[in-house]
Design an enzyme around this catalytic site. Structure first.
Site, mmCIF file in Angstrom:
data_model
loop_
_atom_site.group_PDB
_atom_site.id
_atom_site.type_symbol
_atom_site.label_atom_id
_atom_site.label_comp_id
_atom_site.label_asym_id
_atom_site.label_seq_id
_atom_site.Cartn_x
_atom_site.Cartn_y
_atom_site.Cartn_z
ATOM 1 N N GLU A 115 0.832 -1.213 0.000
ATOM 2 C CA GLU A 115 0.000 0.000 0.000
ATOM 3 C C GLU A 115 0.861 1.255 0.000
ATOM 4 O O GLU A 115 2.037 1.204 0.370
ATOM 5 C CB GLU A 115 -0.863 0.029 1.276
ATOM 6 C CG GLU A 115 -1.799 -1.136 1.403
ATOM 7 C CD GLU A 115 -2.450 -1.184 2.790
ATOM 8 O OE1 GLU A 115 -2.561 -0.142 3.455
ATOM 9 O OE2 GLU A 115 -2.836 -2.292 3.196
ATOM 10 N N LYS A 117 2.299 4.558 1.546
ATOM 11 C CA LYS A 117 2.510 5.033 2.921
ATOM 12 C C LYS A 117 2.253 6.546 2.920
ATOM 13 O O LYS A 117 3.090 7.323 2.455
ATOM 14 C CB LYS A 117 3.928 4.709 3.392
ATOM 15 C CG LYS A 117 4.131 5.105 4.820
ATOM 16 C CD LYS A 117 5.439 4.624 5.366
ATOM 17 C CE LYS A 117 5.554 5.031 6.818
ATOM 18 N NZ LYS A 117 5.338 6.438 7.062
ATOM 19 N N ASP A 119 1.834 10.385 3.813
ATOM 20 C CA ASP A 119 2.603 11.299 4.658
ATOM 21 C C ASP A 119 1.622 12.237 5.359
ATOM 22 O O ASP A 119 1.536 13.418 5.056
ATOM 23 C CB ASP A 119 3.596 12.080 3.791
ATOM 24 C CG ASP A 119 4.654 12.758 4.630
ATOM 25 O OD1 ASP A 119 4.708 12.477 5.837
ATOM 26 O OD2 ASP A 119 5.421 13.564 4.073
ATOM 27 N N TYR A 227 -7.866 8.734 4.377
ATOM 28 C CA TYR A 227 -7.636 7.489 3.648
ATOM 29 C C TYR A 227 -7.578 6.344 4.649
ATOM 30 O O TYR A 227 -6.777 6.386 5.592
ATOM 31 C CB TYR A 227 -6.328 7.553 2.858
ATOM 32 C CG TYR A 227 -6.455 8.438 1.644
ATOM 33 C CD1 TYR A 227 -6.710 7.892 0.401
ATOM 34 C CD2 TYR A 227 -6.343 9.822 1.755
ATOM 35 C CE1 TYR A 227 -6.857 8.701 -0.717
ATOM 36 C CE2 TYR A 227 -6.479 10.638 0.651
ATOM 37 C CZ TYR A 227 -6.744 10.069 -0.587
ATOM 38 O OH TYR A 227 -6.889 10.866 -1.679
ATOM 39 N N LYS A 318 10.687 2.768 3.057
ATOM 40 C CA LYS A 318 10.783 4.210 2.821
ATOM 41 C C LYS A 318 11.459 4.511 1.486
ATOM 42 O O LYS A 318 12.376 3.795 1.083
ATOM 43 C CB LYS A 318 11.604 4.867 3.942
ATOM 44 C CG LYS A 318 10.957 4.821 5.305
ATOM 45 C CD LYS A 318 9.841 5.845 5.372
ATOM 46 C CE LYS A 318 9.347 6.093 6.768
ATOM 47 N NZ LYS A 318 10.173 6.905 7.600
ATOM 48 N N CYS A 412 30.883 31.492 26.074
ATOM 49 C CA CYS A 412 29.466 31.424 25.702
ATOM 50 C C CYS A 412 29.076 32.684 24.919
ATOM 51 O O CYS A 412 29.347 33.796 25.384
ATOM 52 C CB CYS A 412 28.627 31.307 26.975
ATOM 53 S SG CYS A 412 26.876 31.518 26.689
ATOM 54 N N CYS A 415 26.619 34.749 27.514
ATOM 55 C CA CYS A 415 27.020 35.351 28.802
ATOM 56 C C CYS A 415 28.535 35.429 28.977
ATOM 57 O O CYS A 415 29.003 35.891 30.012
ATOM 58 C CB CYS A 415 26.411 34.568 29.959
ATOM 59 S SG CYS A 415 27.206 32.980 30.232
ATOM 60 N N CYS A 430 27.780 25.836 28.144
ATOM 61 C CA CYS A 430 28.145 27.064 28.830
ATOM 62 C C CYS A 430 28.207 26.730 30.319
ATOM 63 O O CYS A 430 27.311 26.069 30.849
ATOM 64 C CB CYS A 430 27.073 28.115 28.550
ATOM 65 S SG CYS A 430 27.095 29.441 29.743
ATOM 66 N N CYS A 436 23.733 32.594 33.099
ATOM 67 C CA CYS A 436 23.556 32.808 31.657
ATOM 68 C C CYS A 436 22.094 33.130 31.315
ATOM 69 O O CYS A 436 21.174 32.400 31.700
ATOM 70 C CB CYS A 436 23.994 31.553 30.922
ATOM 71 S SG CYS A 436 23.809 31.660 29.153
#
Ligand code: 5U1
Length: 679
Positions: A115, A117, A119, A227, A318, A412, A415, A430, A436
């Protein structure tokens, strides 16, 4: 004929004509009448219904909208769980799937039903005594959301059903997928664009966004289609013997099924069908991301059964992902709410499988080095179905001469605290956890949570308003909120009483335990149990702050990486400053009780399912009091699983790994034996 009977006959005729045209328009993409002719028929029916409300038919397309917007969707537990499918990606995998089946069905002929598939979004539909009564999303497969109001607006979906012999099943549960056919999607986007409204990236997003609307009028205005692909329940039993016959039967009842469908007598024929559809994919009316391969015979399906949450008798095959070439304009580092630094490639926008991609996560510095991607590079970006786009490959032959290797930033970007990454860890973080700005909300939420400083009433809405008023830069500011009473009173819905309650609960939280305080700091890797072990081992905050790597590693429950995170935390000046201010504000605790040898010391336990005599939290505390670590997932290191009612995948996994399992009664007996529960 009576007047009433004549009216009903007219209504039934109009309903039938409209249903035929809906099918031609939404499913076949071959409208047989113009939009205005359709509208005329629709309004003719509506006018009749207004005039004769007593004669309105249950399946009228005009009644599809419930009218009222909901405030939320109710949760519904699926009587028959909605399973997921395993995947195969190539012919070899497909052959292995067939071999596994054929080994379990020796000397039997196996036919495969192949069948499309879809989406879209899987849902379940209930028909009681022939009338559509309920539509539920798949959710996590066990529990979904009640979207009946929206489902009733889907035009190609029968609202009442009747078998060929005129009878109606007492109960029919149909499974299938809601999606937006390509033509409807394109029209919706064109209309939205013309009105200057938001367009959707792909049909799947458009369908998902439409079904998630609490107001059914919005879903009703979207060209959704359903469906069908399976029957979960049927009373009385339908008597069908194959998957392909089930699809045929559903189709006769008025459900749309995939526009292509094959029954194959060999796995070579399955492969040929898959290749044919992959070629014909652009001509299909709907988006698909592969094929579903099922054993056709329902008895054989039953004897094959399930492995974990997936049927052994079906798999998804797939299609290969869609890819496109583009260039990397920049690589930025984003700081997440838990301090993780994630590199994001800013791309020259490119269409990949119908979606414009301009940002792609590169996950971590290791992935950057693995790909050797640099600013200015030409890259292949791919996505498959709804999978997040990915940089698949860098093309070194197109690399400009002046590119430089990407380095992890030392500080970072938010900060400026040092960025740390223990050896063996993939993610950089960080170290300015308490300071931060990017981590502020998460740090505060964690700090005030029940198992930390337990500041009742400081919920997300308060926190957001306080951040907005600039009253909370870090967690220590919580203990200065009482100095801003006037400003607190300006927050919407905050009267004298709620402000006073908040101030009181902040005051109350000052008396805590060392373990709760350590946990509240939100140090990476330091959960409740580790915090308790650290408190027991070091006894004072000063001793913990002064501990070196070796001393930290000797603490029960602290591994090499967590030890490094703790060290990094107490080496970051900003964190020490915030901790100092918290203590200055008056947070205090009694000295922890020195550890004694406990019966379940260091053992890893898991609690799952519903216990009838206590909550999972309580069971966790009982185990922790005996020295056990309580983890959220089962692994080979798990010592024992406590399984209540409806224990799902954790129980399956424990059984597979041969881990001892205690039911509630056995668990209570053990707790009594250790004096945790009175006899
Ligand atoms: N066409 C189709 N899609 N689909 C999805 N059939 C089908 N069957 C499914 C799923 C998840 O599951 C059953 C095999 C249980």
């Amino acid at each position: 004929m009576t007047e009433q009977a004549t009216i009903i006959a007219q209504m039934r005729q109009l309903i039938q004509i409209l249903a035929q045209h809906n099918h031609a328009y939404y499913v076949m993409d071959q409208p047989t009448i113009s939009d205005s002719e359709y509208d005329q028929l629709f309004h003719q029916l509506k006018a009749l219904e207004q005039q004769y409300p007593d004669a309105v038919q249950a399946d009228t397309p005009t009644l599809k909208v419930g009218g009222q917007a909901l405030s939320k969707f109710e949760s519904v537990t699926h009587v028959v769980p909605m399973l997921s499918l395993g995947n195969v990606f190539n012919y070899e995998d497909l052959q292995a799937f067939a071999r596994r089946i054929e080994e379990r069905l020796p000397n039997q002929t196996v036919e495969y039903d192949v069948e499309l598939k879809f989406d879209g979004l899987a849902i379940s539909l209930w028909y009681e005594n022939g009338v559509l009564t309920r539509g539920v999303t798949r959710g996590d497969g066990e529990t979904g959301e009640d979207i009946t109001q929206n489902v009733k607006t889907i035009r190609n979906l029968p609202k009442v059903i009747q078998l060929a012999d005129g009878s109606v099943p007492k109960l029919l549960e149909v499974r299938g997928e809601v999606l937006m056919p390509k033509a409807g999607f394109e029209k919706l986007n064109a209309d939205n664009e013309a009105r200057g409204e938001k367009t959707f990236a792909n049909p799947r997003n458009a369908a998902a966004g439409s079904l998630r609307q609490l107001d059914p009028n919005i879903a009703a205005a979207r060209p959704l289609a359903f469906y069908a692909y399976g029957i979960a329940q049927c009373e009385p039993h339908h008597g069908l013997t194959s998957m392909s016959a089930s699809l045929e039967w559903l189709n006769q009842l008025g459900f749309a099924v995939g526009e292509r469908h094959f029954v194959c007598d060999s796995i070579e024929a399955v492969q040929a069908a898959y290749e044919q559809i992959n070629r014909e994919r652009p001509e299909l009316l709907v988006e698909i991301d592969g094929m579903v391969i099922k054993v056709n015979d329902l008895k054989q399906q039953q004897s094959l059964g399930f492995l974990s949450r997936e049927p052994r008798w079906a798999t998804a095959y797939k299609f290969p992902a869609v890819a496109a070439l583009t260039t990397v304009d920049n690589i930025d580092w984003q700081v997440g709410r838990t301090g993780t630094l994630t590199p994001v490639a800013r791309l020259n926008p490119v269409a990949v499988g119908g979606v414009t991609v301009s940002n792609v996560t590169l996950h971590n510095i290791g992935e950057i080095h693995r790909l050797d991607v640099r600013v200015g590079d030409t890259v292949s970006v791919y996505r498959s179905g709804d999978v997040i786009p990915k940089v698949e490959k860098v093309w070194p032959e197109f690399r400009p001469v002046d590119t430089v290797e990407v380095q992890l930033p030392a500080n970072c970007p938010v900060c400026d605290s040092p960025v740390v990454m223990p050896e063996g860890e993939a993610l950089a973080r960080c170290s300015g956890g308490l300071y931060c700005a990017a981590q502020r909300i998460e740090a505060i939420r964690h700090f005030v949570s029940r198992k930390a400083l337990d500041i009742e009433g400081l919920g997300d809405r308060w926190v957001e308003s306080l951040l907005h008023l600039d009253l909370l830069k870090d967690v220590a500011d919580i203990y200065h909120l009482h100095e801003h009473r006037e400003q607190l009173l300006t927050i919407e819905k905050m009267g004298e009483k709620s402000v006073q309650n908040l101030i009181d609960s902040i005051e109350k939280s000052k008396k805590t335990t060392l373990a709760a305080f350590i946990y509240a700091l939100g140090i990476r890797g330091v959960g409740e149990t580790t915090a308790r072990m650290l408190a027991n081992t070091f006894q004072t905050l000063e001793a913990l702050k002064a501990a070196d790597l070796e001393a930290l590693k000797k603490t029960p429950d602290v591994g090499e990486i967590t030890a490094e995170w703790i060290l990094d935390f107490f080496q970051a000046e900003h964190n020490l400053e915030v901790v100092g201010r918290l203590i200055e504000a008056g947070i205090h605790w009694d000295a922890p009780i020195a550890p004694t040898r406990q019966p379940l010391n260091g053992e890893s336990w898991v609690v799952t399912g519903t216990l009838s005599t206590m909550g999972r939290d309580e069971a966790t505390q009982l185990l922790q009091a005996l020295g056990a670590r309580v983890s959220g997932s089962v692994s080979s290191k798990t010592k024992c699983l406590v399984a209540g009612e409806k224990a799902g995948s954790k129980l399956d996994k424990a059984e597979k790994l041969g881990i001892p399992v205690l039911n509630e009664e056995q668990f209570i007996a053990l707790m009594k034996q250790h004096g945790q529960i009175e006899n």
